[in-house]
Motif scaffolding. Structure first.
Motif, PDB file in Angstrom:
ATOM      1  N   LEU A 152       9.918 -16.113 -18.507  1.00  0.00           N
ATOM      2  CA  LEU A 152      10.801 -17.130 -19.093  1.00  0.00           C
ATOM      3  C   LEU A 152      11.618 -16.544 -20.237  1.00  0.00           C
ATOM      4  O   LEU A 152      12.829 -16.799 -20.353  1.00  0.00           O
ATOM      5  N   THR A 153      10.954 -15.756 -21.087  1.00  0.00           N
ATOM      6  CA  THR A 153      11.648 -15.167 -22.231  1.00  0.00           C
ATOM      7  C   THR A 153      12.708 -14.173 -21.782  1.00  0.00           C
ATOM      8  O   THR A 153      13.858 -14.196 -22.244  1.00  0.00           O
ATOM      9  N   LYS A 154      12.365 -13.296 -20.852  1.00  0.00           N
ATOM     10  CA  LYS A 154      13.312 -12.285 -20.387  1.00  0.00           C
ATOM     11  C   LYS A 154      14.543 -12.899 -19.733  1.00  0.00           C
ATOM     12  O   LYS A 154      15.673 -12.439 -19.931  1.00  0.00           O
ATOM     13  N   LEU A 155      14.319 -13.935 -18.938  1.00  0.00           N
ATOM     14  CA  LEU A 155      15.429 -14.529 -18.187  1.00  0.00           C
ATOM     15  C   LEU A 155      16.164 -15.598 -18.985  1.00  0.00           C
ATOM     16  O   LEU A 155      17.193 -16.106 -18.529  1.00  0.00           O
ATOM     17  N   GLY A 156      15.624 -15.946 -20.166  1.00  0.00           N
ATOM     18  CA  GLY A 156      16.274 -16.970 -20.971  1.00  0.00           C
ATOM     19  C   GLY A 156      16.088 -18.370 -20.417  1.00  0.00           C
ATOM     20  O   GLY A 156      16.928 -19.252 -20.644  1.00  0.00           O
ATOM     21  N   PHE A 157      14.992 -18.593 -19.676  1.00  0.00           N
ATOM     22  CA  PHE A 157      14.729 -19.893 -19.063  1.00  0.00           C
ATOM     23  C   PHE A 157      13.699 -20.670 -19.881  1.00  0.00           C
ATOM     24  O   PHE A 157      13.003 -20.108 -20.745  1.00  0.00           O
ATOM     25  N   ASN A 158      13.595 -21.954 -19.562  1.00  0.00           N
ATOM     26  CA  ASN A 158      12.568 -22.760 -20.217  1.00  0.00           C
ATOM     27  C   ASN A 158      11.772 -23.609 -19.230  1.00  0.00           C
ATOM     28  O   ASN A 158      11.062 -24.518 -19.632  1.00  0.00           O
ATOM     29  N   SER A 159      11.898 -23.334 -17.919  1.00  0.00           N
ATOM     30  CA  SER A 159      11.123 -24.095 -16.945  1.00  0.00           C
ATOM     31  C   SER A 159      10.836 -23.235 -15.721  1.00  0.00           C
ATOM     32  O   SER A 159      11.573 -22.279 -15.415  1.00  0.00           O
ATOM     33  N   ARG A 160       9.771 -23.595 -15.003  1.00  0.00           N
ATOM     34  CA  ARG A 160       9.416 -22.894 -13.769  1.00  0.00           C
ATOM     35  C   ARG A 160      10.470 -23.123 -12.686  1.00  0.00           C
ATOM     36  O   ARG A 160      10.700 -22.264 -11.834  1.00  0.00           O
ATOM     37  N   ALA A 161      11.119 -24.270 -12.728  1.00  0.00           N
ATOM     38  CA  ALA A 161      12.155 -24.561 -11.730  1.00  0.00           C
ATOM     39  C   ALA A 161      13.300 -23.554 -11.819  1.00  0.00           C
ATOM     40  O   ALA A 161      13.861 -23.131 -10.794  1.00  0.00           O
ATOM     41  N   GLN A 162      13.643 -23.158 -13.056  1.00  0.00           N
ATOM     42  CA  GLN A 162      14.709 -22.173 -13.216  1.00  0.00           C
ATOM     43  C   GLN A 162      14.296 -20.822 -12.629  1.00  0.00           C
ATOM     44  O   GLN A 162      15.130 -20.099 -12.075  1.00  0.00           O
ATOM     45  N   ILE A 163      13.031 -20.482 -12.752  1.00  0.00           N
ATOM     46  CA  ILE A 163      12.540 -19.240 -12.141  1.00  0.00           C
ATOM     47  C   ILE A 163      12.702 -19.309 -10.631  1.00  0.00           C
ATOM     48  O   ILE A 163      13.143 -18.343  -9.987  1.00  0.00           O
ATOM     49  N   ALA A 164      12.348 -20.453 -10.048  1.00  0.00           N
ATOM     50  CA  ALA A 164      12.448 -20.613  -8.597  1.00  0.00           C
ATOM     51  C   ALA A 164      13.892 -20.453  -8.132  1.00  0.00           C
ATOM     52  O   ALA A 164      14.172 -19.785  -7.123  1.00  0.00           O
ATOM     53  N   VAL A 165      14.846 -21.055  -8.856  1.00  0.00           N
ATOM     54  CA  VAL A 165      16.258 -20.922  -8.501  1.00  0.00           C
ATOM     55  C   VAL A 165      16.691 -19.468  -8.592  1.00  0.00           C
ATOM     56  O   VAL A 165      17.388 -18.936  -7.713  1.00  0.00           O
ATOM     57  N   TRP A 166      16.252 -18.772  -9.674  1.00  0.00           N
ATOM     58  CA  TRP A 166      16.617 -17.363  -9.858  1.00  0.00           C
ATOM     59  C   TRP A 166      16.087 -16.503  -8.711  1.00  0.00           C
ATOM     60  O   TRP A 166      16.796 -15.628  -8.209  1.00  0.00           O
ATOM     61  N   VAL A 167      14.864 -16.758  -8.285  1.00  0.00           N
ATOM     62  CA  VAL A 167      14.283 -15.985  -7.188  1.00  0.00           C
ATOM     63  C   VAL A 167      15.094 -16.199  -5.912  1.00  0.00           C
ATOM     64  O   VAL A 167      15.387 -15.248  -5.174  1.00  0.00           O
ATOM     65  N   GLY A 168      15.494 -17.462  -5.674  1.00  0.00           N
ATOM     66  CA  GLY A 168      16.296 -17.744  -4.480  1.00  0.00           C
ATOM     67  C   GLY A 168      17.632 -17.038  -4.505  1.00  0.00           C
ATOM     68  O   GLY A 168      18.073 -16.455  -3.497  1.00  0.00           O
ATOM     69  N   GLU A 169      18.308 -17.052  -5.676  1.00  0.00           N
ATOM     70  CA  GLU A 169      19.601 -16.380  -5.784  1.00  0.00           C
ATOM     71  C   GLU A 169      19.440 -14.878  -5.628  1.00  0.00           C
ATOM     72  O   GLU A 169      20.280 -14.208  -4.995  1.00  0.00           O
TER      73      GLU A 169
END
Length: 786
Positions: free
Chosen positions: A758-775
């Motif tokens: 979360l810190t590295k990617l500048g995110f604050n939720s697991r949902a944002q991680i999921a979107v990033w993985v898909g992209e």
């Protein structure tokens, strides 16, 4: 203003609070596993056992092995040198590298700082402040749900939820004469392996052989498997054979136990060994052993020569005696910067203190210790403005435990309050440039209350305490102190006191936004300091006058004051005030639009403050660099530097501490950067800056090459293979528990990895991680990624 840092302040050097292991760690696999298991289930675990059994070493090894499970790291809090419970909370603040400037109660600062952190605190050597440690641990654990405590003590803390783990001696081999194990089999035993490894340190070709196995077996059995005893004995092989060592152990123990070894408590066994080591010392070495016990936290050779010589020890012989005690493992040699210091294990220090008490020397040595450090503080004050400045700052930091003990001794001695007040005042720059600002103000206030004599020392203490109050943003407190200082200066007819009162009254006026009034105070201060030819007062005043002129828009006057200050500093080879002056000139040059020159000034200041470890100075330098970046359109850089500042000001507890009139520049920089980047990108960049370790943050501010950021100004740092794997499991919808089970890791470890993602990617939720993985899957791997 709170002293609590946010999640953004978590650094990547999670084990920064643990010392490196200087010798191999032998055995204890079962104990390490058990303590790790208990820490997973309990929030407080206490390692108990006799002195010398290895509690500290076990705690440090556990800390090293679990550090990745604690997002905010593992920190060691060493309590052995703490004379009593009064400064316990301050000692923990120091270990956590919190330089609080709010003036709040230290325990309150600790609770706020730890409230949202996931951290393991190792409280080492709690026995002499047991009740205070119990209260502190209980309150911190109640306030901070993700903090755990690992304590070492000769008895349990006695608080709710505590698991006490007795630390036994190392397992002993069976009777070698009866079982005749092979040397290889004998070396599998932890006590024998420890003895052999430490013996090889002094006799490189030492080995357990068929010829000496019985003797080695008997030695470690005689020592009851106590690690400290084994280490003290092994070093004797430098001068003795294994058989001679055993013979002397037998004789010593038989003498002390009247022939009964079977029922001997282990702590008596250790004492017998120390008695034996003491007996092998020369008469002069014994004297030095006892006298060194008056020091706290270590000493250098000069202190040993000054305090411990005389009465049977010639000053010229101290160095040879120190070497002898180092060889006998009574003193431990440690290199710090360009100096060498010596420390003594607490068990050996207590033993020496008993010997010193028995011979009636303790009161006299306490007096000499107090006098030495009182004089050292005075010498530091006299030489602080000059080429030896940085060396003095570092020396005082290394001697802090001794300075604290000497101050306590001053105030505890009838008629000693005046010395205590003078000493606390002499240490003014030590309080400001290190972790001890709040403690320094407390010593000054204690001295002012205990010694009401209206003389020059009191006047100097009043304005010194006022400066600390201003840094802590306690303007009412500072105003009261300055009023008394001014009245006393007028009564004494002392222009130096009046000059400093004017200087700090100017700071108060600037704090309140009364810049024109502040300039008047500064001009009068300059007149006083020029009259007394005080370069310290002159430099301090010129720094503040330059900032005030700049704030008023008087650029020519601001630069002139700055250049005069630099000339004063350069004439004396002085660095600290010069660094602050370069920062102040950087502000004015930035206002004039010369961003390149402003950056050079701020970075030059930052290089010096980094070398000193002055967190306030580093914070001000990074502020100026952030403003410069925003003005030059480098908004990603500005946002990251603002993230760094969240960490710095959070640790200090007061943003722009002592320079509050500059807050408008900070606010403008933040607003412009936020607007230029947009809220999401701004927040991400700030998080990335705040997540840097201090070393990484300063390297970035100085535009030095760093692997984490070099060449990646606009993109997030790459994930590690493990983090990429976990991110993909998050995208599949697995919970933290399921991820841990899938990868066969601890759930806490999985949580830590997700936090880093979360810190590295500048995110604050697991949902944002999921979107990033898909992209990422649609785009394919980036260059250099698997």
């Amino acid at each position: 203003m709170t002293a609590v840092t946010t999640k953004a302040s978590r650094s990547r050097h999670a084990s920064a609070g643990l010392p490196a292991e200087m010798t191999s760690f032998v055995g204890r696999r079962h104990e390490v596993a058990e303590v790790k298991r208990l820490l997973a289930a309990s929030r407080v675990v206490t390692l108990t056992g006799t002195g010398g059994v290895g509690k500290t070493r076990l705690a440090l090894r556990v800390g090293q092995e679990v550090r990745r499970a604690f997002r905010d790291g593992v920190r060691l809090v060493e309590l052995a040198a703490l004379p009593g419970p009064d400064l316990l909370a301050e000692t923990v603040l120091e270990a956590l590298e919190i330089r609080d400037r709010t003036g709040r109660a230290p325990l309150e600062v600790l609770r706020d700082f730890l409230r949202e952190r996931q951290m393991l605190l190792i409280l080492d050597n709690c026995e002499h402040v047991l009740d205070a440690c119990a209260v502190l641990a209980d309150r911190l654990l109640r306030a901070a749900p993700e903090v755990r405590v690992l304590a070492t003590s000769r008895q349990a803390l006695g608080i709710g939820g505590e698991h006490a783990v007795p630390v036994p001696p190392l397992p002993l081999p069976d009777d070698c004469e009866a079982n005749a194990p092979s040397p290889d089999a004998l070396m599998q035993g932890e006590a024998v392996r420890l003895f052999a490894e430490r013996a090889r340190a002094v006799v490189p070709d030492f080995a357990v052989t068929e010829d000496n196995r019985d003797v080695i077996c008997r030695i470690v059995r005689r020592l009851d498997g106590l690690p400290l005893g084994i280490e003290l004995a092994a070093v004797r092989l430098r001068a003795l054979s294994a058989q001679q060592l055993l013979d002397r152990l037998d004789d010593r123990f038989r003498l002390l136990t009247a022939g009964s070894r079977a029922v001997l408590p282990r702590h008596q066994t250790l004492r017998a060994l120390i008695d034996w080591s003491y007996g092998l010392c020369s008469e002069e070495e014994r004297l030095l052993w006892g006298r060194v016990s008056v020091f706290a936290g270590g000493l250098d050779l000069e202190a040993a020569e000054e305090v411990c010589s005389g009465g049977g020890i010639a000053r010229r012989d101290v160095i040879d005696l120190v070497i002898g005690l180092v060889d006998k493992c009574v003193l431990i040699r440690e290199e710090q910067q360009e100096t060498v210091r010596y420390r003594m294990l607490e068990t050996l220090r207590e033993y020496g203190a008993e010997r010193l008490e028995a011979c009636g020397e303790r009161p006299a040595l306490r007096d000499r210790h107090r006098g030495y450090y009182r004089d050292l503080a005075g010498q530091a004050r006299a030489e602080v403005f000059g080429p030896g400045q940085v060396a003095w700052f570092r020396r005082l930091q290394a001697e802090h435990a001794n300075l604290r003990m000497a101050l306590e001794s001053c105030f505890a001695t009838p008629g000693g309050a005046a010395d205590g007040l003078s000493m606390a005042t002499d240490l003014l720059y030590h309080w400001i440039t290190s972790y001890y600002l709040g403690e320094g103000r407390a010593w000054l206030e204690r001295g002012l209350a205990a010694d009401p004599e209206p003389g020059a020392v009191r006047a100097r203490a009043l304005w010194s305490a006022a400066w600390l109050a201003i840094i802590q943003a306690d303007i009412p407190g500072a105003t009261g102190l300055l009023g008394e200082a001014r009245r006393l200066g007028l009564r004494l007819g002392d222009p130096a006191v009046i000059g400093y009162a004017e200087l700090f009254d100017g700071m108060v006026a600037m704090w309140d936004g009364r810049a024109e009034e502040a300039v008047g105070h500064y001009r009068r201060a300059l007149e006083c300091h020029r009259g007394t030819r005080d370069p310290v007062g002159l430099a301090l005043t010129l720094i503040r006058l330059s900032l005030a002129y700049s704030f008023e828009g008087c650029s020519e006057e601001a630069v002139a004051a700055g250049e005069e200050c630099l000339a004063v500093c350069e004439a004396s080879g002085e660095g600290w005030h010069r660094a602050y002056m370069m920062m102040a000139l950087g502000v004015e040059v930035w206002r004039q639009g010369d961003l390149r020159r402003a950056g050079e000034l701020a970075q030059a200041s930052l290089v010096f403050n980094r070398s000193l470890g002055d967190l306030l100075g580093m914070g001000m330098d990074v502020e100026v660099l952030a403003w410069i970046a925003a003005s030059g359109g480098q908004h990603q850089r500005a946002a990251r530097l603002l993230g760094v500042l969240r960490t710095v000001w959070g640790a200090l507890g007061a943003p722009l501490s002592g320079y509050g009139h500059l807050a408008g520049y900070h606010d403008t920089c933040e607003a412009e950067t936020r607007q230029a980047l947009g809220e999401t990108a701004f927040a991400a960049a700030v998080r990335r800056g705040a997540a840097l370790s201090r070393a990484e943050a300063l390297a970035y501010a100085l535009q030095e090459e760093t692997p984490a950021l070099d060449g990646k100004e606009e993109g997030p740092p790459p994930l590690t293979r493990r983090e990429t794997q976990i991110a993909e499991l998050v995208a599949r919808g697995l919970t933290n528990k399921e991820i841990a089970a899938s990868l066969v890791i601890a759930q806490r470890t999985a949580e830590g990895h997700i936090e880093h993602i979360l810190t590295k990617l500048g995110f604050n939720s697991r949902a944002q991680i999921a979107v990033w993985v898909g992209e990422r899957a649609r785009e394919g791997p980036a260059d250099g990624e698997p």
